[in-house]
Design a protein around this motif. Structure first.
Motif, PDB file in Angstrom:
ATOM      1  N   GLN A 106       0.837  -1.212   0.000  1.00  0.00           N
ATOM      2  CA  GLN A 106       0.000   0.000   0.000  1.00  0.00           C
ATOM      3  C   GLN A 106       0.870   1.260   0.000  1.00  0.00           C
ATOM      4  O   GLN A 106       0.482   2.309   0.515  1.00  0.00           O
ATOM      5  N   CYS A 107       2.035   1.129  -0.624  1.00  0.00           N
ATOM      6  CA  CYS A 107       3.064   2.161  -0.578  1.00  0.00           C
ATOM      7  C   CYS A 107       3.589   2.392  -1.988  1.00  0.00           C
ATOM      8  O   CYS A 107       3.587   1.485  -2.819  1.00  0.00           O
ATOM      9  N   CYS A 108       4.030   3.613  -2.277  1.00  0.00           N
ATOM     10  CA  CYS A 108       4.541   3.951  -3.605  1.00  0.00           C
ATOM     11  C   CYS A 108       6.029   3.612  -3.735  1.00  0.00           C
ATOM     12  O   CYS A 108       6.427   2.860  -4.620  1.00  0.00           O
ATOM     13  N   VAL A 109       6.859   4.163  -2.854  1.00  0.00           N
ATOM     14  CA  VAL A 109       8.311   3.920  -2.885  1.00  0.00           C
ATOM     15  C   VAL A 109       8.742   3.451  -1.504  1.00  0.00           C
ATOM     16  O   VAL A 109       8.728   4.238  -0.543  1.00  0.00           O
ATOM     17  N   GLU A 110       9.094   2.184  -1.384  1.00  0.00           N
ATOM     18  CA  GLU A 110       9.495   1.665  -0.076  1.00  0.00           C
ATOM     19  C   GLU A 110      10.708   2.416   0.445  1.00  0.00           C
ATOM     20  O   GLU A 110      11.692   2.618  -0.274  1.00  0.00           O
ATOM     21  N   GLY A 111      10.621   2.858   1.691  1.00  0.00           N
ATOM     22  CA  GLY A 111      11.710   3.610   2.292  1.00  0.00           C
ATOM     23  C   GLY A 111      11.699   5.093   1.951  1.00  0.00           C
ATOM     24  O   GLY A 111      12.542   5.853   2.430  1.00  0.00           O
ATOM     25  N   GLY A 112      10.741   5.513   1.109  1.00  0.00           N
ATOM     26  CA  GLY A 112      10.662   6.924   0.724  1.00  0.00           C
ATOM     27  C   GLY A 112      10.028   7.773   1.818  1.00  0.00           C
ATOM     28  O   GLY A 112       9.408   7.262   2.758  1.00  0.00           O
ATOM     29  N   ALA A 113      10.190   9.081   1.682  1.00  0.00           N
ATOM     30  CA  ALA A 113       9.574  10.015   2.626  1.00  0.00           C
ATOM     31  C   ALA A 113       8.049   9.857   2.596  1.00  0.00           C
ATOM     32  O   ALA A 113       7.476   9.469   1.579  1.00  0.00           O
ATOM     33  N   ASP A 114       7.399  10.167   3.713  1.00  0.00           N
ATOM     34  CA  ASP A 114       5.937  10.051   3.781  1.00  0.00           C
ATOM     35  C   ASP A 114       5.261  10.978   2.775  1.00  0.00           C
ATOM     36  O   ASP A 114       4.221  10.642   2.211  1.00  0.00           O
ATOM     37  N   CYS A 115       5.855  12.141   2.574  1.00  0.00           N
ATOM     38  CA  CYS A 115       5.255  13.162   1.713  1.00  0.00           C
ATOM     39  C   CYS A 115       6.376  13.927   1.016  1.00  0.00           C
ATOM     40  O   CYS A 115       7.412  14.182   1.622  1.00  0.00           O
ATOM     41  N   ILE A 116       6.187  14.251  -0.250  1.00  0.00           N
ATOM     42  CA  ILE A 116       7.140  15.087  -0.975  1.00  0.00           C
ATOM     43  C   ILE A 116       6.393  16.291  -1.520  1.00  0.00           C
ATOM     44  O   ILE A 116       5.356  16.150  -2.173  1.00  0.00           O
ATOM     45  N   ASP A 117       6.929  17.478  -1.240  1.00  0.00           N
ATOM     46  CA  ASP A 117       6.347  18.723  -1.760  1.00  0.00           C
ATOM     47  C   ASP A 117       6.930  19.035  -3.125  1.00  0.00           C
ATOM     48  O   ASP A 117       8.106  18.783  -3.389  1.00  0.00           O
ATOM     49  N   SER A 118       6.119  19.629  -3.975  1.00  0.00           N
ATOM     50  CA  SER A 118       6.621  20.168  -5.233  1.00  0.00           C
ATOM     51  C   SER A 118       7.491  21.392  -4.949  1.00  0.00           C
ATOM     52  O   SER A 118       7.227  22.145  -3.994  1.00  0.00           O
ATOM     53  N   VAL A 119       8.524  21.592  -5.755  1.00  0.00           N
ATOM     54  CA  VAL A 119       9.332  22.811  -5.612  1.00  0.00           C
ATOM     55  C   VAL A 119       8.552  24.034  -6.100  1.00  0.00           C
ATOM     56  O   VAL A 119       8.936  25.170  -5.820  1.00  0.00           O
ATOM     57  N   ILE A 120       7.476  23.813  -6.825  1.00  0.00           N
ATOM     58  CA  ILE A 120       6.677  24.928  -7.342  1.00  0.00           C
ATOM     59  C   ILE A 120       5.764  25.460  -6.240  1.00  0.00           C
ATOM     60  O   ILE A 120       5.099  24.685  -5.541  1.00  0.00           O
ATOM     61  N   ASP A 121       5.744  26.755  -6.084  1.00  0.00           N
ATOM     62  CA  ASP A 121       4.873  27.407  -5.107  1.00  0.00           C
ATOM     63  C   ASP A 121       3.469  27.484  -5.708  1.00  0.00           C
ATOM     64  O   ASP A 121       3.149  28.403  -6.470  1.00  0.00           O
ATOM     65  N   MET A 122       2.651  26.478  -5.375  1.00  0.00           N
ATOM     66  CA  MET A 122       1.320  26.374  -5.988  1.00  0.00           C
ATOM     67  C   MET A 122       0.405  27.525  -5.590  1.00  0.00           C
ATOM     68  O   MET A 122      -0.451  27.948  -6.371  1.00  0.00           O
ATOM     69  N   GLU A 123       0.583  28.051  -4.375  1.00  0.00           N
ATOM     70  CA  GLU A 123      -0.282  29.145  -3.938  1.00  0.00           C
ATOM     71  C   GLU A 123      -0.037  30.393  -4.783  1.00  0.00           C
ATOM     72  O   GLU A 123      -0.976  31.124  -5.125  1.00  0.00           O
ATOM     73  N   THR A 124       1.226  30.634  -5.145  1.00  0.00           N
ATOM     74  CA  THR A 124       1.542  31.772  -6.006  1.00  0.00           C
ATOM     75  C   THR A 124       0.978  31.561  -7.409  1.00  0.00           C
ATOM     76  O   THR A 124       0.393  32.479  -8.009  1.00  0.00           O
ATOM     77  N   VAL A 125       1.149  30.347  -7.950  1.00  0.00           N
ATOM     78  CA  VAL A 125       0.593  30.032  -9.272  1.00  0.00           C
ATOM     79  C   VAL A 125      -0.918  30.250  -9.256  1.00  0.00           C
ATOM     80  O   VAL A 125      -1.483  30.891 -10.148  1.00  0.00           O
ATOM     81  N   CYS A 126      -1.567  29.741  -8.223  1.00  0.00           N
ATOM     82  CA  CYS A 126      -3.024  29.869  -8.090  1.00  0.00           C
ATOM     83  C   CYS A 126      -3.439  31.334  -8.060  1.00  0.00           C
ATOM     84  O   CYS A 126      -4.351  31.751  -8.788  1.00  0.00           O
ATOM     85  N   ARG A 127      -2.777  32.110  -7.236  1.00  0.00           N
ATOM     86  CA  ARG A 127      -3.129  33.527  -7.084  1.00  0.00           C
ATOM     87  C   ARG A 127      -2.962  34.288  -8.403  1.00  0.00           C
ATOM     88  O   ARG A 127      -3.827  35.077  -8.796  1.00  0.00           O
TER      89      ARG A 127
END
Length: 209
Positions: A106-127
């Motif tokens: 039930q996992c994507c990448v074994e041993g990977g971080a729980d969550c990875i953020d995009s380097v793109i600032d989505m809030e700025t793009v959205c605004r």
């Protein structure tokens, strides 16, 4: 990159469940018709709603095109806006795909971080997109849903060191047409590329974590 153009890969998903026509692939095809301007080489790809297909396809897209940015587009029956996903999650994949399969772990990448953020600032793009007068509402989200969308996003972020994006679109005509969604994707991607261009000095999109 020899021709001076930036390379962008955009994917949409194929049919699944009640989505006999997947709005994400319709939107991506509309985007392909519009293009991203003369300085961007755009490649589009339809992705089956299958975990194992995603596992094999995503690394091949990075290898083949060596893009500056990969953007995945998916449909959400709960969405009423174009939704920019801020991060992908590694765990919680219990829903069966079109092949009646889900990962044993039930996992994507074994041993990977729980969550990875995009380097793109989505809030700025959205605004910025919302301020541009587009006739489509754009919002941001931190939960891409723990199905193939979230799985694809996490794997892509893992492969790219965060230089990926995910955009959820609503089903067609609920309330937007495919053409409207294509124009919205174009506006969103151009803002993302503008942001990455400003950050180019850091070269963070070449890093693999």
């Amino acid at each position: 990159m020899d021709n001076g153009k930036r390379t962008v890969v955009v994917t949409g998903f194929g049919p699944f469940g009640e989505h006999a026509v997947n709005a994400s692939w319709v939107a991506v095809q509309e985007l392909e018709l519009l293009g991203l301007g003369p300085d961007v080489q755009l490649h589009v790809q339809e992705v089956p709603v299958e975990y194992q297909a995603v596992n094999s396809l995503l690394p091949s897209l990075w290898e083949q095109y060596q893009p500056q940015l990969v953007v995945h587009v998916g449909v959400s029956g709960a969405a009423t806006t174009v939704t920019l996903e801020m991060c992908g999650h590694n765990h919680g994949y219990k829903r069966l795909d079109n092949c009646r399969f889900c990962p044993d772990t039930q996992c994507c990448v074994e041993g990977g971080a729980d969550c990875i953020d995009s380097v793109i600032d989505m809030e700025t793009v959205c605004r910025r997109v919302n301020a541009s007068g587009l006739d489509v509402a754009v919002t941001v989200s931190k939960d891409a849903g723990r199905y193939l969308c979230d799985y694809t996003y996490y794997l892509s972020l893992h492969l790219s060191g965060g230089c990926s994006a995910f955009v959820h679109v609503p089903p067609l005509e609920e309330p937007y047409s495919g053409e409207q969604l294509g124009h919205a994707l174009r506006a969103v991607l151009l803002e993302m590329l503008e942001q990455l261009g400003q950050d180019q000095g850091t070269n963070h999109c070449k890093h693999r974590h």
